[in-house]
Design an enzyme around this catalytic site. Structure first.
Site, PDB file in Angstrom:
ATOM      1  N   GLY A  87      17.757 -16.523  73.266  1.00  0.00           N
ATOM      2  CA  GLY A  87      18.536 -17.490  72.494  1.00  0.00           C
ATOM      3  C   GLY A  87      18.752 -18.762  73.293  1.00  0.00           C
ATOM      4  O   GLY A  87      17.811 -19.320  73.869  1.00  0.00           O
ATOM      5  N   ALA A  88      20.020 -19.197  73.369  1.00  0.00           N
ATOM      6  CA  ALA A  88      20.356 -20.459  74.054  1.00  0.00           C
ATOM      7  C   ALA A  88      20.080 -20.394  75.551  1.00  0.00           C
ATOM      8  O   ALA A  88      20.015 -21.424  76.225  1.00  0.00           O
ATOM      9  CB  ALA A  88      21.820 -20.801  73.809  1.00  0.00           C
ATOM     10  N   GLY A 148      17.283 -19.419  76.850  1.00  0.00           N
ATOM     11  CA  GLY A 148      15.873 -19.674  77.116  1.00  0.00           C
ATOM     12  C   GLY A 148      15.031 -18.414  77.138  1.00  0.00           C
ATOM     13  O   GLY A 148      15.254 -17.495  76.342  1.00  0.00           O
ATOM     14  N   ASP A 167       9.102 -18.916  66.477  1.00  0.00           N
ATOM     15  CA  ASP A 167       7.690 -19.163  66.147  1.00  0.00           C
ATOM     16  C   ASP A 167       7.160 -20.343  66.966  1.00  0.00           C
ATOM     17  O   ASP A 167       6.009 -20.344  67.402  1.00  0.00           O
ATOM     18  CB  ASP A 167       7.534 -19.430  64.654  1.00  0.00           C
ATOM     19  CG  ASP A 167       8.074 -18.267  63.816  1.00  0.00           C
ATOM     20  OD1 ASP A 167       8.001 -17.111  64.290  1.00  0.00           O
ATOM     21  OD2 ASP A 167       8.572 -18.513  62.708  1.00  0.00           O
TER      22      ASP A 167
END
Lengths: 309, 309
Positions: free
Chosen positions: A219-220, A222, A249
């Site tokens: 997620g945030a 990385g 994606d």
């Protein structure tokens, strides 16, 4: 040429409404449509990066015709979708303009017959010798055997084509045993696969199960990459707010393009994180903001250690 | 042959979800699709009652093709929709299986060009001499002049074809001045037209504005008819629970079939109330339950007074 496989393609529809209130009637203020499904999204980002891409999978019915027509009109993308008698599913994303939140409605995919699955495998086998890499993306529609990805991974490896697998659940569990070159699960998918909730431990376990390299999206935070060449973390310069649809994606497109261009792992990861961040920042779901991409790319922090040769 | 006009046709999509929760993702458990728009719904009920019906209006794009294909497959209905370059709108009804409530999302209609509007008027003029009655139903898509229904009412009257107008707002206000044979507003539409909130007073006012007869739908209280031949109320035998989608269109079909069959007003009203009630009771939105129709038909209470000749 890169090949992306989307067995459960979709017509992605986005509705903007002033405010979504259940059990009332809404006038939709804006309608947008585009071909969807993970591999189609990956192909669109690859094409935007300047790669030529072939898209295969299934398409049928009126929505399948729309997916065909719109893909054919996209520069850089060749359409090799296999026709089916069922109808390609729609997904409807309802964006509440007041809060910015999205409510998602996903139709079930069409039932694929054994003859259609067999026709797809022939098309796939014919395409493999023409491509430099393949990405197998997303869920399996009803009728496709749960071990489908294992067979497609084996065929790619037999043709000496690097193969990335991006799926979840049982399809991932079966597919990984066929030794794909790369998987890109998120933290939840990785935990479901391995039972381990600590990403590094889970990535190690996923490699033991057959993945040659694991890039876990956190997620945030990385990406975490665990490969035969080393272990890296790639982190965006700052948290961003926006629509995360398609960010995963875009990360796949970054990894796959970096593989084909034979970039070192840290550069592949920086590209994947920058594309992913630029997708969250783009106003339209699943698009990426090119200026943001170039800005973030220069500032992604990649730390890690290289395995002794 | 009866003609129904639907300038703003639709592809009506119904999604069933276990429970609708805003800002989350849902797997749709069941998808149904059918051609929609008020005049199309009226035509389907007329055909089910044994009448031959021609449907006209506009259709375009991939959704327009689906509307065409499905209408053509419906026994008793002839498709005379005029092709347009815009795309026929979708409506999405999301049914929450837990509560039974429906959340409605309606796309805007396609923009109609002056040439397309002109082509429609030619088709309409060619059809009028072949039909025994015409129903003008629903909203106007962008590009169609707000006075459209007034012109269509005048053309029908000039051809000596009885004309029913079922619309709202400014389209109703303009259309009524051309003296349609019948309007079928609900209480809100009638109040908006006349400023009067008492249905009888409002119906009287609507007749003064040009409607030869007014049948106001009062929801669960049935219908109020104010005509040159008399004043009637038709009431269902008992309140019913269910999905009211399409109940008003079924009432229009009841009134129009009764007109063509030259039934006395009380019989027309009983049929309209019974069809409307049987539509609320049907499991699928906009269908009607034939057994319920026949049962209710025998038990509708019609009271009223006949105007002295």
């Amino acid at each position: 040429m890169i090949l992306t496989v989307t067995l459960n393609t979709a017509l992605d529809i986005t509705y903007r409404v002033p405010s979504l209130r259940p059990h009332t009637s809404h006038r939709v203020s804006e309608v947008t449509e585009r071909p969807g499904g993970k591999g189609v999204n990956v192909a669109r980002v690859l094409a935007a990066l300047g790669h030529r891409v072939t898209v295969t999978g299934f398409a049928g019915g009126a929505t399948g015709r729309e997916v065909h027509e719109r893909l054919t009109a996209t520069p850089g993308i060749a359409d090799a979708l296999v026709p089916v008698t069922g109808t390609t599913r729609r997904t409807v994303a309802v964006v509440d303009e007041r809060t910015g939140d999205t409510t998602q409605l996903n139709e079930p995919g069409p039932h694929i017959t054994p003859a259609e699955w067999s026709a797809f495998q022939d098309v796939y086998a014919d395409l493999l010798p023409t491509v430099s890499a393949v990405a197998l993306c997303g869920s399996l529609p009803p009728g496709v055997p749960v071990g489908a990805y294992a067979g497609l991974v084996r065929a790619a490896r037999a043709a000496n084509v690097p193969v990335l697998l991006d799926t979840a659940g049982e399809a991932l569990r079966r597919g990984i045993a066929a030794r794909p070159d790369l998987i890109k699960p998120n933290a939840d998918e990785l935990a479901e696969l391995t039972g381990a909730h600590e990403p590094l431990r889970a990535a190690q376990d996923a490699r033991r199960r057959g993945a040659r390299a694991v890039v876990a999206s956190l997620g945030a935070d990385g990406l975490l990459a665990y490969t035969s060449e080393g272990l890296w973390r790639a982190t965006p310069p700052a948290p961003v707010r926006g629509n995360p649809t398609g960010a995963g994606d875009s990360a796949v497109a970054g990894l796959l393009s970096g593989l084909v261009e034979q970039l070192p792992w840290p550069d592949r990861l920086a590209r994947a994180v920058a594309l992913s961040t630029a997708t969250v920042l783009a106003p339209a779901a699943g698009e990426f903001d090119r200026a943001a991409y170039e800005d973030v790319l220069a500032r992604v922090a990649v730390t890690g250690e290289v395995t002794a040769a």
